[in-house]
Design an enzyme around this catalytic site. Structure first.
Site, short mmCIF file in Angstrom:
data_model
loop_
_atom_site.label_atom_id
_atom_site.label_comp_id
_atom_site.label_asym_id
_atom_site.label_seq_id
_atom_site.Cartn_x
_atom_site.Cartn_y
_atom_site.Cartn_z
N HIS A 35 0.85 -1.27 0.03
CA HIS A 35 0.17 -0.01 -0.06
C HIS A 35 1.12 1.37 -0.06
O HIS A 35 1.63 1.28 0.97
CB HIS A 35 -0.91 -0.13 1.37
CG HIS A 35 -1.87 1.10 1.65
ND1 HIS A 35 -3.04 1.25 1.49
CD2 HIS A 35 -1.44 2.34 2.04
CE1 HIS A 35 -3.51 2.27 1.77
NE2 HIS A 35 -2.61 3.15 2.37
N ASP A 48 1.34 5.27 -0.11
CA ASP A 48 0.59 6.32 0.31
C ASP A 48 1.25 7.67 -0.64
O ASP A 48 2.34 7.80 -0.60
CB ASP A 48 0.80 6.61 1.85
CG ASP A 48 0.17 5.94 2.72
OD1 ASP A 48 -1.13 5.59 2.43
OD2 ASP A 48 0.70 5.15 3.72
N GLY A 81 -2.72 11.09 7.03
CA GLY A 81 -1.32 12.31 6.68
C GLY A 81 -0.20 11.75 7.12
O GLY A 81 0.76 12.08 6.55
N ASP A 130 -7.26 1.25 7.56
CA ASP A 130 -6.09 2.08 7.47
C ASP A 130 -5.60 2.73 8.40
O ASP A 130 -6.35 3.61 8.88
CB ASP A 130 -5.81 2.67 6.01
CG ASP A 130 -4.37 3.39 5.78
OD1 ASP A 130 -3.43 2.57 6.34
OD2 ASP A 130 -4.32 4.06 4.76
N GLY A 155 1.02 0.14 8.85
CA GLY A 155 2.47 1.12 8.55
C GLY A 155 3.58 0.68 9.52
O GLY A 155 4.33 -0.11 9.37
C1 DX5 Z 1 -1.65 7.54 6.82
C2 DX5 Z 1 -1.47 6.54 5.92
C3 DX5 Z 1 -1.45 5.26 6.33
C4 DX5 Z 1 -0.14 5.03 7.08
C5 DX5 Z 1 -0.37 3.75 8.08
O1 DX5 Z 1 -1.93 8.81 6.37
O2 DX5 Z 1 -2.60 6.52 4.76
O3 DX5 Z 1 -1.39 4.24 5.16
O4 DX5 Z 1 0.78 4.86 6.25
O5 DX5 Z 1 0.58 3.81 8.98
P1 DX5 Z 1 0.40 3.53 10.57
O6 DX5 Z 1 -0.04 2.07 10.55
O7 DX5 Z 1 1.69 3.67 11.26
O8 DX5 Z 1 -0.64 4.26 10.94
ZN ZN Z 2 -2.57 4.93 3.39
#
Ligand code: DX5
Ligand code: ZN
Length: 213
Positions: free
Chosen positions: A35, A37, A142, A171, A193
């Site tokens: 995924h 971002d 974000g 997510d 993430g």
């Molecule tokens: C947030 C992103 C997420 C993020 C997830 O803005 O869209 O996909 O990378 O990261 P974690 O799991 O650390 O919240």
């Molecule tokens: Zn994301």
């Protein structure tokens, strides 16, 4: 079957290269999805690498784009060229959701809509038969590493009870301690993430599997 997908949010080509290598060297990702971002410093107060960087580092992983951008329509052609399989854009962006879905589908990719914590699921009703996926945000989009918003669980249950023909993803702040309640609420795909990427990915993913089994 539950799927766990790693999320990367990179600000430099070096970070992206490092993360792709880290993931490719791990053995545990089902179907090898990633995924990625993208943020435009407009829709959210953060900016990531662009699609041009992705093209420079070919990978065998299947790519899903999460567009945290104001004008997703402008991104679709480049994402297709860069080999993305699925594009997830925000319902709260400026473009017409029906037009964005149409453009993604016409490009031969799967289409998903992401919704912010404050957005109501009912607003997605007109698009439910055109979508492949709905991505529920468990944080304000974000940044990685934020705390999970507990009310998200109720939102997932409400969406699941509608029985729409979509894959339901979560997510934001997904980790071993909340994975089971997310699955029980109705989640098909966990996107994670910082929990997965900091430290040993294979050990971290194993801890999530143990928590949900
Ligand atoms: C947030 C992103 C997420 C993020 C997830 O803005 O869209 O996909 O990378 O990261 P974690 O799991 O650390 O919240
Ligand atoms: Zn994301």
């Amino acid at each position: 079957m539950t799927q766990i997908i790693p999320a990367i949010l990179d600000k430099t080509p070096e970070e992206f290269k490092k993360h792709v290598e880290q993931l490719q060297n791990s053995h545990t990702f089902q179907e090898g999805w990633i995924h990625i971002d993208f943020a435009d410093n407009k829709f959210v107060p953060n900016e990531t690498i662009g699609v041009d960087v992705i093209e420079k580092y070919p990978t065998t992983l299947q790519k899903e784009a999460h567009l945290m951008v104001s004008n997703p329509l402008k991104w679709i052609e480049d994402l297709k060229k860069a080999g993305f399989k699925r594009v997830v854009f925000h319902f709260e962006s400026e473009d017409n959701p029906g037009e964005v879905i149409k453009s993604i589908k016409e490009s031969g990719m799967e289409a998903g809509i992401a919704i912010n914590p404050d957005t109501k699921i009912d607003q997605l009703e007109p698009f439910k038969d055109k979508l492949d996926q709905i991505l529920i945000m468990g944080i304000v989009p974000g940044f990685q590493g934020q705390p999970f918003i507990p009310e998200t669980i109720q939102k997932i249950k409400a969406l699941k009870s509608k029985n729409w023909p979509v894959v339901i993803s979560i997510d934001g702040a997904v980790r071993d301690t909340n994975a089971k309640s997310l699955i029980e609420a109705g989640i098909d795909q966990l996107v994670s993430g910082s929990y997965l990427l900091i430290g040993d990915i294979d050990e971290n993913i194993e801890r999530i599997w143990e928590a949900i089994s």
